[in-house]
Design a protein around this motif. Sequence first.
Motif, PDB file in Angstrom:
ATOM      1  N   GLU A 120       0.833  -1.207   0.000  1.00  0.00           N
ATOM      2  CA  GLU A 120       0.000   0.000   0.000  1.00  0.00           C
ATOM      3  C   GLU A 120       0.866   1.255   0.000  1.00  0.00           C
ATOM      4  N   TRP A 123       2.455   1.670  -3.563  1.00  0.00           N
ATOM      5  CA  TRP A 123       1.554   2.175  -4.598  1.00  0.00           C
ATOM      6  C   TRP A 123       1.141   3.616  -4.324  1.00  0.00           C
ATOM      7  N   GLN A 124       1.067   3.990  -3.079  1.00  0.00           N
ATOM      8  CA  GLN A 124       0.812   5.394  -2.743  1.00  0.00           C
ATOM      9  C   GLN A 124       1.966   6.265  -3.219  1.00  0.00           C
ATOM     10  N   VAL A 126       4.156   5.669  -5.806  1.00  0.00           N
ATOM     11  CA  VAL A 126       4.218   5.848  -7.264  1.00  0.00           C
ATOM     12  C   VAL A 126       3.068   6.708  -7.765  1.00  0.00           C
ATOM     13  N   HIS A 127       1.983   6.784  -7.007  1.00  0.00           N
ATOM     14  CA  HIS A 127       0.891   7.693  -7.378  1.00  0.00           C
ATOM     15  C   HIS A 127       1.246   9.132  -7.026  1.00  0.00           C
ATOM     16  N   GLN A 128       1.834   9.331  -5.841  1.00  0.00           N
ATOM     17  CA  GLN A 128       2.083  10.692  -5.365  1.00  0.00           C
ATOM     18  C   GLN A 128       3.355  11.303  -5.937  1.00  0.00           C
ATOM     19  N   CYS A 129       4.351  10.473  -6.278  1.00  0.00           N
ATOM     20  CA  CYS A 129       5.653  11.002  -6.691  1.00  0.00           C
ATOM     21  C   CYS A 129       5.564  11.953  -7.884  1.00  0.00           C
ATOM     22  N   TYR A 196       6.258   4.732 -13.927  1.00  0.00           N
ATOM     23  CA  TYR A 196       5.400   5.672 -13.214  1.00  0.00           C
ATOM     24  C   TYR A 196       6.009   7.058 -13.018  1.00  0.00           C
ATOM     25  N   THR A 197       7.326   7.163 -13.024  1.00  0.00           N
ATOM     26  CA  THR A 197       7.951   8.437 -12.635  1.00  0.00           C
ATOM     27  C   THR A 197       8.784   9.096 -13.723  1.00  0.00           C
TER      28      THR A 197
END
Length: 277
Positions: A120, A123-124, A126-129, A196-197
């Motif tokens: 968790e 995944w938080q 890679v979403h927030q970065c 993701y980044t």
Amino acid sequence: MAAVSGRLPRKAYEKELLSLQSELVKLQEWVRAEGVRLVVVFEGRDAAGKGGAIKRVAEYLNPRVARIAALPAPTDRQRGQWYFQRYVEQLPAAGEIVLFDRSWYNRAGVEKVMGFCTQEEYWQFVHQCPIFERMLIEADILLRKYWFSVSLEEQERRFRSRLEDPMRQWKLSPMDTESITRWEEYSRAKDEMFVYTDIPESPWNVVESDDKRRARINMIAHLLSTVPYREIDKPVVQLPSRPPSKGYQRPPRDLQKYVPDHAARLEEPARKPRKRP
């Protein structure tokens, strides 16, 4: 870009490095004069050459302007904070450069592979970065990200070199040796992290680092090419004439404690010529 074979000759390397470092000094003065905020992120596998590159970047820079952020493991209190919080505290003020020797990307690398974070939390991250980095850029922070890529064979060679060198054994930790047995896991983590980044506003720049000399030259040259700096006119500094003495006399030396002259032991004693029998 394909990997480059062959080691850059030392003479060519040292000449170009000095030239690039002189440009880094100009960049620093521009950052200071214009109130720019510059962040450079150095990431990559263990023994990929990040530390050596950072050292060459910072070598001639003013530590009051350019500083290195190499954070230790988080404290219990920091573990209870928003993940990016302790990195935010390291961000530059106006007129400063911060070189991150590893960064918030720890979560997508060592923490993910070694199980130091939950799925968790990962995944938080890679979403927030990307959102976090877009916020930095929207706040007029210049952000540059470099991934130092080293081959499996070269990484192992460097580990063995450290193991055999008493002056560098401190650079080899149990975490480093884990990176040998988990090579493919780290590879998958890096590939997923890029998915993701690696965003248009803040792309990853990959540095082939099997040859450390090439890596340093290529990384510094690229950094300079991406920042719109210019040479800043400096005030002319002149040494003033010494005023006439007002009668000051230095106290006797024997009133002060001096460090022993250890260097004197290094001087070659004069050799007396041998007498012939």
